[in-house]
Scaffold this motif. Structure first.
Motif, mmCIF file in Angstrom:
data_model
loop_
_atom_site.group_PDB
_atom_site.id
_atom_site.type_symbol
_atom_site.label_atom_id
_atom_site.label_comp_id
_atom_site.label_asym_id
_atom_site.label_seq_id
_atom_site.Cartn_x
_atom_site.Cartn_y
_atom_site.Cartn_z
ATOM 1 N N SER A 53 3.058 22.239 -48.657
ATOM 2 C CA SER A 53 4.121 22.587 -49.215
ATOM 3 C C SER A 53 3.635 22.300 -50.670
ATOM 4 O O SER A 53 3.682 23.106 -51.577
ATOM 5 N N ASP A 54 3.295 20.967 -51.176
ATOM 6 C CA ASP A 54 2.868 20.751 -52.373
ATOM 7 C C ASP A 54 1.263 20.035 -52.752
ATOM 8 O O ASP A 54 1.134 19.480 -53.707
ATOM 9 N N LEU A 55 0.702 20.035 -51.467
ATOM 10 C CA LEU A 55 -0.496 19.558 -51.485
ATOM 11 C C LEU A 55 -0.710 17.897 -51.692
ATOM 12 O O LEU A 55 -1.681 17.236 -52.108
ATOM 13 N N SER A 56 0.547 17.177 -51.617
ATOM 14 C CA SER A 56 0.593 15.888 -51.691
ATOM 15 C C SER A 56 0.088 15.142 -50.369
ATOM 16 O O SER A 56 0.137 15.637 -49.295
ATOM 17 N N VAL A 57 -0.428 14.034 -50.350
ATOM 18 C CA VAL A 57 -1.036 13.234 -49.300
ATOM 19 C C VAL A 57 -0.203 12.109 -49.015
ATOM 20 O O VAL A 57 0.127 11.107 -49.926
ATOM 21 N N TRP A 58 0.160 11.738 -47.897
ATOM 22 C CA TRP A 58 0.988 10.844 -47.519
ATOM 23 C C TRP A 58 0.461 9.871 -46.531
ATOM 24 O O TRP A 58 -0.188 10.315 -45.474
ATOM 25 N N CYS A 59 0.423 8.512 -46.572
ATOM 26 C CA CYS A 59 0.146 7.608 -45.486
ATOM 27 C C CYS A 59 1.382 6.943 -45.047
ATOM 28 O O CYS A 59 1.975 6.285 -45.574
ATOM 29 N N PHE A 60 1.520 7.265 -43.621
ATOM 30 C CA PHE A 60 2.454 6.713 -42.833
ATOM 31 C C PHE A 60 2.445 5.280 -42.682
ATOM 32 O O PHE A 60 3.344 4.592 -42.805
ATOM 33 N N SER A 61 1.417 4.785 -42.438
ATOM 34 C CA SER A 61 1.144 3.418 -42.497
ATOM 35 C C SER A 61 1.596 2.554 -43.668
ATOM 36 O O SER A 61 1.870 1.444 -43.728
ATOM 37 N N CYS A 62 0.964 2.756 -44.660
ATOM 38 C CA CYS A 62 1.385 2.220 -46.209
ATOM 39 C C CYS A 62 2.632 2.800 -46.536
ATOM 40 O O CYS A 62 3.069 2.079 -47.613
ATOM 41 N N ASP A 63 3.287 3.743 -46.215
ATOM 42 C CA ASP A 63 4.617 4.241 -46.532
ATOM 43 C C ASP A 63 4.247 4.544 -48.047
ATOM 44 O O ASP A 63 5.182 4.285 -48.667
ATOM 45 N N ALA A 64 3.351 5.498 -48.336
ATOM 46 C CA ALA A 64 3.006 5.771 -50.039
ATOM 47 C C ALA A 64 2.036 7.030 -49.721
ATOM 48 O O ALA A 64 1.604 7.504 -49.053
ATOM 49 N N TYR A 65 2.527 7.752 -51.097
ATOM 50 C CA TYR A 65 1.710 8.808 -51.399
ATOM 51 C C TYR A 65 0.303 8.405 -51.937
ATOM 52 O O TYR A 65 -0.013 7.265 -52.388
ATOM 53 N N LEU A 66 -0.734 9.447 -51.843
ATOM 54 C CA LEU A 66 -2.047 8.775 -52.167
ATOM 55 C C LEU A 66 -2.425 9.975 -53.171
ATOM 56 O O LEU A 66 -2.154 11.145 -52.907
ATOM 57 N N ASP A 67 -3.371 9.519 -54.167
ATOM 58 C CA ASP A 67 -3.814 10.392 -55.261
ATOM 59 C C ASP A 67 -5.006 11.308 -54.749
ATOM 60 O O ASP A 67 -6.164 10.553 -54.809
#
Length: 139
Positions: A96-110
């Motif tokens: 959808s927006d080309l963001s990257v998510w880490c489920f383990s860190c519970d965070a977006y990555l640049d």
């Protein structure tokens, strides 16, 4: 402007509006300890309009960056979240927006800054928009 952050959480930035309300955004992390699980070939990926492999939902889909499976978001039928819970594949790119998510860190990555993620971001951008992504100016 106020902000808060911790090593395992993204930085939250809030801008207070004249009417007293606040708007905010999440500042993506520039490092993740889970990048070693990324597939070695992320230049050959399914196209952004690929439906969810489990329910065939046509939108809000994510690409697993470990095995390249396309699954729907937690706002549809939660198939990518279930995939993470079953396989521990924690990194995913939103079509959808080309963001990257880490489920383990519970965070977006640049993905534009992290060198191992930049190729998949660029490939997905080209597949989605038909041109290379604009260069982001560093502040």
């Amino acid at each position: 402007m106020a902000s808060s952050s911790s090593p395992t959480q993204p930085s939250f930035n809030f801008v207070y509006q004249p009417d007293g309300s606040e708007s905010g955004w999440v500042e993506a992390r520039t490092h993740c300890d889970h990048l070693g699980s990324v597939s070695s070939d992320l230049t050959h990926i399914p196209i952004p309009n690929t439906p969810c492999n489990r329910c065939q939902h046509p939108s809000e889909n994510w690409l697993c960056l470990c095995c390249k499976e396309v699954l729907c978001s937690r706002f549809v039928n939660k198939h990518m979240l279930e995939h993470f819970q079953q396989t521990n594949h924690c990194l995913a790119l939103s079509y959808s927006d080309l963001s990257v998510w880490c489920f383990s860190c519970d965070a977006y990555l640049d993905a534009q800054v992290i060198s191992s993620l930049r190729p998949v971001y660029e490939t997905a951008y080209i597949l989605k928009f038909g041109e290379a992504p604009p260069l982001r100016s560093e502040v």
